[in-house]
Structure formats: structure tokens, C-alpha cells
Design a protein around this motif. Sequence first.
Motif, PDB file in Angstrom:
ATOM      1  N   MET A 154       0.821  -1.211   0.000  1.00  0.00           N
ATOM      2  CA  MET A 154       0.000   0.000   0.000  1.00  0.00           C
ATOM      3  C   MET A 154       0.856   1.263   0.000  1.00  0.00           C
ATOM      4  N   SER A 155       1.960   1.247   0.715  1.00  0.00           N
ATOM      5  CA  SER A 155       2.875   2.395   0.711  1.00  0.00           C
ATOM      6  C   SER A 155       3.461   2.610  -0.688  1.00  0.00           C
ATOM      7  N   ASP A 156       3.867   1.516  -1.333  1.00  0.00           N
ATOM      8  CA  ASP A 156       4.417   1.616  -2.696  1.00  0.00           C
ATOM      9  C   ASP A 156       3.357   2.106  -3.674  1.00  0.00           C
ATOM     10  N   VAL A 157       2.117   1.646  -3.505  1.00  0.00           N
ATOM     11  CA  VAL A 157       1.008   2.087  -4.364  1.00  0.00           C
ATOM     12  C   VAL A 157       0.847   3.599  -4.258  1.00  0.00           C
ATOM     13  N   ASP A 158       0.827   4.123  -3.037  1.00  0.00           N
ATOM     14  CA  ASP A 158       0.649   5.565  -2.837  1.00  0.00           C
ATOM     15  C   ASP A 158       1.809   6.355  -3.448  1.00  0.00           C
ATOM     16  N   GLN A 159       3.015   5.831  -3.334  1.00  0.00           N
ATOM     17  CA  GLN A 159       4.178   6.531  -3.898  1.00  0.00           C
ATOM     18  C   GLN A 159       4.091   6.642  -5.417  1.00  0.00           C
ATOM     19  N   VAL A 160       3.838   5.518  -6.101  1.00  0.00           N
ATOM     20  CA  VAL A 160       3.809   5.582  -7.568  1.00  0.00           C
ATOM     21  C   VAL A 160       2.602   6.387  -8.042  1.00  0.00           C
ATOM     22  N   ALA A 161       1.471   6.249  -7.356  1.00  0.00           N
ATOM     23  CA  ALA A 161       0.272   7.002  -7.740  1.00  0.00           C
ATOM     24  C   ALA A 161       0.498   8.502  -7.584  1.00  0.00           C
ATOM     25  N   SER A 162       1.217   8.897  -6.545  1.00  0.00           N
ATOM     26  CA  SER A 162       1.479  10.330  -6.331  1.00  0.00           C
ATOM     27  C   SER A 162       2.347  10.901  -7.446  1.00  0.00           C
ATOM     28  N   ILE A 163       3.242  10.101  -7.981  1.00  0.00           N
ATOM     29  CA  ILE A 163       4.079  10.557  -9.096  1.00  0.00           C
ATOM     30  C   ILE A 163       3.208  10.734 -10.342  1.00  0.00           C
ATOM     31  N   SER A 164       2.295   9.788 -10.588  1.00  0.00           N
ATOM     32  CA  SER A 164       1.386   9.930 -11.729  1.00  0.00           C
ATOM     33  C   SER A 164       0.561  11.203 -11.618  1.00  0.00           C
ATOM     34  N   ALA A 165       0.032  11.478 -10.432  1.00  0.00           N
ATOM     35  CA  ALA A 165      -0.778  12.683 -10.225  1.00  0.00           C
ATOM     36  C   ALA A 165       0.046  13.948 -10.477  1.00  0.00           C
ATOM     37  N   ALA A 166       1.279  13.973  -9.983  1.00  0.00           N
ATOM     38  CA  ALA A 166       2.143  15.138 -10.186  1.00  0.00           C
ATOM     39  C   ALA A 166       2.532  15.298 -11.661  1.00  0.00           C
ATOM     40  N   ARG A 167       2.787  14.192 -12.339  1.00  0.00           N
ATOM     41  CA  ARG A 167       3.113  14.265 -13.769  1.00  0.00           C
ATOM     42  C   ARG A 167       1.938  14.817 -14.572  1.00  0.00           C
ATOM     43  N   HIS A 168       0.729  14.395 -14.213  1.00  0.00           N
ATOM     44  CA  HIS A 168      -0.438  14.852 -14.962  1.00  0.00           C
ATOM     45  C   HIS A 168      -0.709  16.331 -14.715  1.00  0.00           C
ATOM     46  N   SER A 169      -0.652  16.740 -13.460  1.00  0.00           N
ATOM     47  CA  SER A 169      -1.017  18.119 -13.102  1.00  0.00           C
ATOM     48  C   SER A 169       0.153  19.084 -13.138  1.00  0.00           C
ATOM     49  N   ARG A 170       1.378  18.546 -13.003  1.00  0.00           N
ATOM     50  CA  ARG A 170       2.587  19.377 -12.856  1.00  0.00           C
ATOM     51  C   ARG A 170       2.430  20.346 -11.682  1.00  0.00           C
ATOM     52  N   ARG A 171       1.876  19.806 -10.600  1.00  0.00           N
ATOM     53  CA  ARG A 171       1.658  20.552  -9.362  1.00  0.00           C
ATOM     54  C   ARG A 171       1.919  19.626  -8.177  1.00  0.00           C
ATOM     55  N   GLU A 172       2.017  20.230  -6.991  1.00  0.00           N
ATOM     56  CA  GLU A 172       2.030  19.432  -5.775  1.00  0.00           C
ATOM     57  C   GLU A 172       0.661  18.793  -5.648  1.00  0.00           C
ATOM     58  N   CYS A 173       0.628  17.573  -5.136  1.00  0.00           N
ATOM     59  CA  CYS A 173      -0.634  16.851  -4.996  1.00  0.00           C
ATOM     60  C   CYS A 173      -0.700  16.181  -3.633  1.00  0.00           C
TER      61      CYS A 173
END
Length: 174
Positions: free
Chosen positions: A34-53
Motif C-alpha cells: 500500500m505504501s508503494d502504491v501511494d508513492q507511484v500514484a502520487s508521481i502519476s498525479a504530479a506528472r499529470h497536473s505538474r503541481r504538488e498533490c
Amino acid sequence: MEAKYCKESRVIRTSRVFPNDVNNHNTLFGGRLMSDVDQVASISAARHSRRECVTASTDSVDFLHPVRPTDSVCFESYVTWTGTSSMEVFVKIIAEDLISGECKIAATALLTFVALDQHKRPARVPEVIPETEEERKLHETAPERARMRKERKQKSKELAAFLTTNHPWDSHRS
């Protein structure tokens, strides 16, 4: 704001399963996954938005097959759908037996992130353009998940208003 393809937010990370990653059943510890899931998902969100998430919710983590010490584990994530400032991120977890080469979908997860502006307030995000069959299916079914997420959050708020913040040890004090 120009829409972005799902592939622009794709993150792929593969790692080994080591002895300190397993539980008493000799399978990957769920909390580690679950920790690894949150880490990779947070990178996807930041890549899409180019913002802090920030993580707004983890809608689901479904464990489908155990991940063993003889496996590698591959996390693949990408943004599937967006609201105004929110992004749904899908994570697919693939276990590969490093001896036989057999691969299985070990787990799937859906998380929601919110993009933040420089004042830490929700910020607009681009829409998503799905291309593959998998991306289209997730994109098409996302509005229903968003509706259920909103209902669940409202019910959580209602429950939280009912709950107390008293600590168990407070009742023993004079």
C-alpha cells in the motif's frame, strides 16, 4: 488547459521482494504494498497536473494473488480521469515469478489525488485522453466511481461528527 494522454502520467516501477518485506505468511506485507502504491500514484498525479498533490482517498486496494519472495513486483500507475482539481489514479500490481517467468495481476488499486496551487488550495487539472482499451474502460467507468466516492465521503463526515475525540484513558482519570 490542454488535455493529456494517460500515458503522459504513466509510472512503472519494479522491485524485488526481500525478507524484510514479507509477513508471517511469507508473502509481501500488505502495508508495504500500500505504501508503494501511494508513492507511484502520487508521481502519476504530479506528472499529470505538474503541481504538488495530496492523497484525497484510497478507494480500493484489492489483493488478488499473494506476492512471494521469489517474485518481482511491478507497479504501473496512471491518471484515468479528472474532475476540476481531482485526479483518479489506477495502479496495477503485477507479480512475476523470477524462476518460472509466470506473471499474475497481484493487486489493483484506485486512489484520488487533489492538485494544489502555490497557496495550498485546490488547483485545476487537465482532462484525460484515454487511448488503450484498458484506459478507455477505466475512463468510462470513472464517473460512477466518483459518485460513489462522494457519497462515501459524506457518510464518513456524518460518522466523524458522531464520533468522540475522547481518549480511552481519559475515563480513568479523576
